[in-house]
Design a protein around this motif. Structure first.
Motif, PDB file in Angstrom:
ATOM      1  N   UNK A 133      -2.042  -6.869  -6.153  1.00 34.81           N
ATOM      2  CA  UNK A 133      -1.639  -5.611  -6.790  1.00 34.81           C
ATOM      3  C   UNK A 133      -0.404  -5.907  -7.635  1.00 34.81           C
ATOM      4  N   UNK A 134      -0.424  -5.440  -8.887  1.00 36.83           N
ATOM      5  CA  UNK A 134       0.717  -5.588  -9.792  1.00 36.83           C
ATOM      6  C   UNK A 134       1.140  -4.190 -10.224  1.00 36.83           C
ATOM      7  N   UNK A 135       2.429  -3.866 -10.026  1.00 34.14           N
ATOM      8  CA  UNK A 135       2.966  -2.560 -10.413  1.00 34.14           C
ATOM      9  C   UNK A 135       4.195  -2.754 -11.297  1.00 34.14           C
ATOM     10  N   UNK A 136       4.403  -1.790 -12.164  1.00 35.27           N
ATOM     11  CA  UNK A 136       5.603  -1.748 -12.993  1.00 35.27           C
ATOM     12  C   UNK A 136       6.182  -0.350 -12.864  1.00 35.27           C
ATOM     13  N   UNK A 137       7.355  -0.260 -12.238  1.00 35.52           N
ATOM     14  CA  UNK A 137       7.982   1.049 -12.040  1.00 35.52           C
ATOM     15  C   UNK A 137       7.135   2.008 -11.245  1.00 35.52           C
ATOM     16  N   UNK A 138       6.370   1.524 -10.303  1.00 34.28           N
ATOM     17  CA  UNK A 138       5.514   2.376  -9.484  1.00 34.28           C
ATOM     18  C   UNK A 138       4.143   2.632 -10.095  1.00 34.28           C
ATOM     19  N   UNK A 139       3.962   2.278 -11.365  1.00 38.19           N
ATOM     20  CA  UNK A 139       2.676   2.447 -12.035  1.00 38.19           C
ATOM     21  C   UNK A 139       1.821   1.209 -11.793  1.00 38.19           C
ATOM     22  N   UNK A 140       0.644   1.406 -11.207  1.00 41.49           N
ATOM     23  CA  UNK A 140      -0.243   0.296 -10.902  1.00 41.49           C
ATOM     24  C   UNK A 140      -0.860  -0.243 -12.194  1.00 41.49           C
ATOM     25  N   UNK A 141      -0.567  -1.523 -12.500  1.00 40.55           N
ATOM     26  CA  UNK A 141      -1.120  -2.161 -13.688  1.00 40.55           C
ATOM     27  C   UNK A 141      -2.438  -2.862 -13.400  1.00 40.55           C
ATOM     28  N   UNK A 142      -2.541  -3.412 -12.188  1.00 42.24           N
ATOM     29  CA  UNK A 142      -3.754  -4.152 -11.834  1.00 42.24           C
ATOM     30  C   UNK A 142      -3.901  -4.195 -10.329  1.00 42.24           C
ATOM     31  N   UNK A 143      -5.144  -4.121  -9.882  1.00 42.54           N
ATOM     32  CA  UNK A 143      -5.471  -4.342  -8.474  1.00 42.54           C
ATOM     33  C   UNK A 143      -6.860  -4.964  -8.418  1.00 42.54           C
ATOM     34  N   UNK A 144      -6.999  -6.020  -7.627  1.00 36.76           N
ATOM     35  CA  UNK A 144      -8.309  -6.644  -7.510  1.00 36.76           C
ATOM     36  C   UNK A 144      -8.339  -7.757  -6.491  1.00 36.76           C
ATOM     37  N   UNK A 145      -9.532  -8.281  -6.293  1.00 36.22           N
ATOM     38  CA  UNK A 145      -9.738  -9.375  -5.353  1.00 36.22           C
ATOM     39  C   UNK A 145      -9.430 -10.712  -6.015  1.00 36.22           C
ATOM     40  N   UNK A 146      -8.979 -11.640  -5.212  1.00 35.68           N
ATOM     41  CA  UNK A 146      -8.760 -13.021  -5.643  1.00 35.68           C
ATOM     42  C   UNK A 146      -9.885 -13.882  -5.087  1.00 35.68           C
ATOM     43  N   UNK A 147     -10.428 -14.751  -5.870  1.00 33.13           N
ATOM     44  CA  UNK A 147     -11.491 -15.678  -5.443  1.00 33.13           C
ATOM     45  C   UNK A 147     -12.615 -14.972  -4.685  1.00 33.13           C
ATOM     46  N   UNK A 148     -13.021 -13.817  -5.144  1.00 34.02           N
ATOM     47  CA  UNK A 148     -14.157 -13.142  -4.529  1.00 34.02           C
ATOM     48  C   UNK A 148     -13.826 -12.264  -3.342  1.00 34.02           C
ATOM     49  N   UNK A 149     -12.570 -12.141  -2.968  1.00 37.29           N
ATOM     50  CA  UNK A 149     -12.190 -11.243  -1.875  1.00 37.29           C
ATOM     51  C   UNK A 149     -12.215 -11.927  -0.519  1.00 37.29           C
ATOM     52  N   UNK A 150     -12.195 -11.109   0.513  1.00 36.01           N
ATOM     53  CA  UNK A 150     -12.057 -11.596   1.877  1.00 36.01           C
ATOM     54  C   UNK A 150     -13.393 -11.740   2.590  1.00 36.01           C
ATOM     55  N   UNK A 151     -13.641 -12.927   3.096  1.00 39.36           N
ATOM     56  CA  UNK A 151     -14.723 -13.160   4.047  1.00 39.36           C
ATOM     57  C   UNK A 151     -14.009 -13.618   5.317  1.00 39.36           C
ATOM     58  N   UNK A 152     -13.603 -12.649   6.151  1.00 37.08           N
ATOM     59  CA  UNK A 152     -12.759 -12.985   7.300  1.00 37.08           C
ATOM     60  C   UNK A 152     -13.433 -13.919   8.293  1.00 37.08           C
ATOM     61  N   UNK A 153     -14.740 -13.804   8.461  1.00 36.21           N
ATOM     62  CA  UNK A 153     -15.428 -14.715   9.382  1.00 36.21           C
ATOM     63  C   UNK A 153     -15.300 -16.146   8.880  1.00 36.21           C
ATOM     64  N   UNK A 154     -15.533 -16.346   7.590  1.00 34.73           N
ATOM     65  CA  UNK A 154     -15.407 -17.684   7.006  1.00 34.73           C
ATOM     66  C   UNK A 154     -13.974 -18.199   7.156  1.00 34.73           C
ATOM     67  N   UNK A 155     -12.993 -17.327   6.891  1.00 34.99           N
ATOM     68  CA  UNK A 155     -11.589 -17.715   7.034  1.00 34.99           C
ATOM     69  C   UNK A 155     -11.278 -18.132   8.464  1.00 34.99           C
ATOM     70  N   UNK A 156     -11.678 -17.318   9.444  1.00 35.32           N
ATOM     71  CA  UNK A 156     -11.346 -17.609  10.841  1.00 35.32           C
ATOM     72  C   UNK A 156     -12.114 -18.808  11.389  1.00 35.32           C
ATOM     73  N   UNK A 157     -13.275 -19.125  10.810  1.00 38.91           N
ATOM     74  CA  UNK A 157     -14.048 -20.291  11.241  1.00 38.91           C
ATOM     75  C   UNK A 157     -13.555 -21.592  10.609  1.00 38.91           C
ATOM     76  N   UNK A 158     -12.831 -21.503   9.498  1.00 44.11           N
ATOM     77  CA  UNK A 158     -12.372 -22.696   8.785  1.00 44.11           C
ATOM     78  C   UNK A 158     -11.243 -23.394   9.556  1.00 44.11           C
ATOM     79  N   UNK A 159     -11.267 -24.727   9.653  1.00 48.72           N
ATOM     80  CA  UNK A 159     -10.185 -25.456  10.332  1.00 48.72           C
ATOM     81  C   UNK A 159      -8.837 -25.207   9.638  1.00 48.72           C
TER      82      UNK A 159
END
Length: 192
Positions: A133-159
């Motif tokens: 999330x990027x804001x300037x003076x409280x105004x949201x300029x951008x919000x989005x996922x990085x690298x396709x977003x969260x796959x928590x199962x994949x994250x928690x299974x990764x060494x």
């Protein structure tokens, strides 16, 4: 006897970078020697990044800019906030939660967030930033996922070795300190 940073006034009367780094390295050595274990709950909350050494590569490339470590300027707030996942099970090897890492400079506010996992026995915190999330003076300029977003199962299974991580070696009510995967040392102080 466990050494602490509690006697240091990191807000008003900061010791030299060299003195602080020496204290941090002594605490790290003590934590390894004593095989200290920390509870996940000790990390939960909001912490302001106060001091960094940078990664070993950054130290080599930056030379005198970082030197023996550097306090962050007070006009920039770099903060990290840890929270436990609603379905976190304290009896498991890895404690689960989320991280929010933010940088505030004037009116600009940049925040990245994602999942975390913490292993108390080794004091390791694995993390991944999957949302921005990027804001300037409280105004949201951008919000989005990085690298396709969260796959928590994949994250928690990764060494843990395949993820960014912090190896915490000091925790108190007022400060936490860790060495990152890249070899740098960081100190955070509690945000009021």
């Amino acid at each position: 006897m466990t050494a602490t940073l509690e006697h240091l006034d990191l807000k008003n009367n900061r010791p030299s970078s060299e003195a602080l780094l020496s204290q941090l390295l002594a605490l790290e050595k003590s934590a390894k020697k004593e095989k200290r274990v920390y509870d996940f709950e000790q990390l939960l909350g909001n912490w302001r990044l106060t001091f960094i050494t940078g990664t070993k590569k950054a130290q080599k490339n930056a030379g005198n800019v970082i030197g023996k470590g550097r306090y962050l300027p007070r006009l920039i707030t770099v903060a990290i906030a840890y929270s436990a996942a609603p379905d976190n099970d304290p009896s498991t090897k890895w404690q689960k939660g989320t991280v929010l890492n933010s940088v505030k400079f004037g009116l600009l506010d940049l925040a990245v967030s994602g999942p975390i996992k913490f292993q108390a026995q080794k004091r390791l915190m694995g993390f991944d930033f999957t949302h921005i999330i990027v804001k300037l003076g409280g105004l949201k300029l951008y919000e989005g996922d990085l690298r396709g977003g969260t796959d928590t199962k994949k994250f928690h299974d990764m060494p843990i070795g395949k993820q960014p991580f912090f190896s915490y070696f000091y925790m108190s009510e007022q400060a936490i300190a860790a060495r990152g995967k890249g070899g740098g040392v960081a100190l955070w102080t509690k945000l009021e």
